[in-house]
Design an enzyme around this catalytic site. Structure first.
Site, mmCIF file in Angstrom:
data_model
loop_
_atom_site.group_PDB
_atom_site.id
_atom_site.type_symbol
_atom_site.label_atom_id
_atom_site.label_comp_id
_atom_site.label_asym_id
_atom_site.label_seq_id
_atom_site.Cartn_x
_atom_site.Cartn_y
_atom_site.Cartn_z
ATOM 1 N N ASP A 139 0.856 -1.197 0.000
ATOM 2 C CA ASP A 139 0.000 0.000 0.000
ATOM 3 C C ASP A 139 0.891 1.246 0.000
ATOM 4 O OD1 ASP A 139 -2.113 1.742 0.279
ATOM 5 O OD2 ASP A 139 -2.395 1.359 2.432
HETATM 6 C C1 SPV Z 1 -6.931 1.954 4.095
HETATM 7 O O1 SPV Z 1 -7.808 1.183 4.473
HETATM 8 O O2 SPV Z 1 -6.284 1.801 3.072
HETATM 9 C C2 SPV Z 1 -6.606 3.128 4.909
HETATM 10 C C3 SPV Z 1 -6.850 3.077 6.331
HETATM 11 O O3 SPV Z 1 -6.096 4.062 4.362
HETATM 12 S S1 SPV Z 1 -5.407 2.575 7.059
HETATM 13 O O4 SPV Z 1 -4.938 1.365 6.423
HETATM 14 O O5 SPV Z 1 -5.718 2.381 8.454
HETATM 15 O O6 SPV Z 1 -4.434 3.645 6.872
HETATM 16 MG MG MG Z 2 -5.404 3.694 2.452
#
Ligand code: SPV
Ligand code: MG
Length: 573
Positions: A76
């Site tokens: 991510d």
């Molecule tokens: C996501 O779900 O991608 C978010 C929330 O951005 S978190 O992973 O908690 O940052």
């Molecule tokens: Mg996110």
């Protein structure tokens, strides 16, 4: 299931604002593909309270960057681009009818964000949340990833440019504060919140990765004051992943309007998949993992396969049916066989075939005689009755006896009819059922015609007419020489025979074929029409049922009928 969650982009887009306005608080569940979205969209529980039952469910969906990318096996970190994200987003939109909030990461630079807003709004997304970090961001839940915050003014200008692009009031741009994630504290978050709201943000999300919700709650308290100062209370969003011991009611009490359960569908699926994969390796078979697997049947139901099957079966029911149209004879009123009469430039036969096609009737057999060479080159099996002048419709029908090899529809060559008559006849599941019209008494234009009337077996049991099923409606007598006053209706010239009905018809036909002299109302068996055959069958103890249709058909008996058919078809075309 999937075809059941239908909503237009416009209606879906506005739902989030409406729900927040109406309920004050909405609960959102993460989705990362079609199946997770279906489950989140449709999940519900029935709660009993004070003798009342009410339903608890999610109000909307969250398309998370973490779970979208993880479901593709990616980190991510804004490596997966918007087009790839849109593939999952579209899967989610395809199968759900609840509002969708999309995690827009940083939104890219201001130009990227403008395009993002345009694309997201157009497909019915209700809100995008962008975080005030420098592109390319790193996931916020990591304990030690670098977290570089964007300059607040630069981020505010991105919000402003995005807001200027959207074309409805329904779409929301929500600013996500990463101050607590980056360790900059509540004061920094508040300052940024004010800047972003002044730039036009439709709401604020405060994020945190620690178990203690203290800072988040302190922010919420101050946020309320800030909104009072600005004179406008915009929704406040939280993602209680790290502090998930806090009950929903406390979040509501502390002023949150949206709680996002941001990654639980993916995380639970991963855990279960790991467990199942390992256990198949351990046991060298899959029996032991059955309790952890949803039965295939449930998946079928969830994704709409059951519906596909049922529709196939319904269609199959009709495709296995042959329509047989005896069209051999001359008519007194017209120079051409009635099947070839042109109604709005198309032969009656072609109109009939179009309707049969729409009903999924797979095969049609047509018996030709008079002017046989003028019949159009269409997708039917032609049979010929060269001695058509000696016979009538039953004689013609049995020139196509090969075609009577299962369920079949007998249709006179001069009737135009709607799909529902055919579908309803077939749906009765009865062995022999004819369509009759009870309104003939009001049709003054037909008074020059000798009608084929139907007298019912008296089975009236006092129930309202609309509740009487075809199975209870049996013909006692059928023919032209019946008393109009006693008749239930007029035979339309359309009859349905099940496999068994068809077999019985053939048996009776061959039994009667050599009958000398009159045959019911016909001068001879050769001249018998369907009504004579049906009367013979009734007399032999076979049930002939009738289905009342009362509209949706028209018989071309004379030039006036032809004119009304032309008018009717031109107004319904
Ligand atoms: C996501 O779900 O991608 C978010 C929330 O951005 S978190 O992973 O908690 O940052
Ligand atoms: Mg996110």
């Amino acid at each position: 299931m999937t075809l059941r969650n239908i909503i237009t982009p416009e209606n879906r887009r506005r739902l989030l604002k409406e729900l927040i306005r109406e309920k004050g608080f909405v609960r959102i569940i993460e989705a990362h593909n079609g199946i997770s979205a279906l489950i989140g969209n449709n999940a519900h529980i029935d709660v009993e309270e004070d003798g009342q039952t009410y339903r608890e469910e999610f109000d909307g969906l969250w398309e998370s960057s973490l779970t979208d990318t993880a479901s593709k096996g990616y980190p991510d970190a804004e490596i997966v681009g918007v087009d790839s994200r849109l593939m999952n987003i579209n899967q989610i939109l395809d199968v759900t009818n609840k509002p969708l909030i999309v995690d827009g990461d940083t939104g890219g630079d201001a130009s990227h964000f403008e395009y993002m807003v345009k694309r997201f709004e157009a497909i019915g997304i209700s809100a995008v949340i962008i975080e005030d970090k420098v592109f390319p961001k790193r996931n916020s839940l990591s304990k030690d990833a670098k977290q570089d915050l964007e300059d607040p003014e630069t981020f505010a200008s991105k919000i402003q440019r995005g807001k200027a692009i959207q074309s409805t009031d329904d779409f929301m741009v929500i600013a996500r504060l990463e101050s607590l994630i980056a360790g900059h504290g509540v004061e920094d978050a508040l300052h940024r919140a004010k800047t972003y709201l002044q730039a036009g943000a439709d709401g604020i999300m405060i994020h945190s990765k620690v178990k203690d919700p203290g800072d988040v709650f302190r922010f919420a308290e101050e946020y309320d004051k800030l909104c009072k100062e600005l004179g406008d209370r915009k929704p406040l969003v939280c993602v209680p992943t790290a502090y998930n011991h806090v009950p929903e009611q406390e979040l509501i009490d502390r002023g949150f309007n949206v709680a996002i359960h941001a990654n639980h569908m993916l995380r639970s699926a991963v855990k279960s998949m790991e467990n199942v994969a390992k256990n198949i390796l351990i046991h060298k078979r899959s029996l032991e993992v059955d309790p952890y697997c949803t039965p295939v049947k449930e998946i079928f139901n969830m994704v709409g396969f059951t519906d596909v099957k049922e529709k196939d079966a319904a269609y199959q029911k009709q495709t296995g049916i042959t329509a047989i149209i005896p069209a051999a004879g001359k008519s007194r009123e017209f120079d051409d066989p009635k099947a070839l009469l042109k109604i709005n430039n198309k032969a009656v036969l072609e109109h009939q075939l179009e309707t049969l096609n729409r009903c999924g009737i797979g095969k049609t057999a047509v018996v030709r005689g008079f002017k046989r060479d003028e019949f159009p080159d269409v997708n039917v099996a032609y049979y010929d009755n060269p001695k058509y002048e000696n016979g009538f419709s039953i004689d013609s029908l049995f020139h196509a006896e090969d075609a009577i090899s299962g369920k079949f529809l007998f249709i006179n060559s001069d009737v135009l009819f709607n799909e529902f008559i055919i579908k309803n006849l077939v749906d009765t599941n009865l062995d022999i059922v004819i369509a009759i019209d009870g309104t003939y008494k009001y049709h003054t234009h037909m008074q020059d015609k000798v009608l084929d009337l139907v007298v019912a077996k008296s089975s009236f049991d006092g129930s309202p007419r609309r509740l009487i099923k075809p199975v209870d409606q049996k013909v006692l007598r059928i023919g032209k020489q019946l008393d109009m006053e006693q008749a239930e209706g007029e035979y339309t010239g359309i009859a349905y025979f099940s496999e068994e009905g068809a077999e019985n018809l053939k048996t009776v036909y061959h039994d009667c074929k050599d009958t000398e002299g009159k045959f019911h109302e016909a001068k001879s068996f050769k001249k018998a029409s369907m009504t004579d055959m049906l009367q013979e069958m009734i007399d032999r103890g076979y049930d002939v049922h009738f289905l009342e249709v009362n509209k949706g058909w028209l018989e071309i008996h004379n030039p006036e009928d032809k004119a009304s058919a032309e008018e009717m078809l031109s107004t319904t075309a």
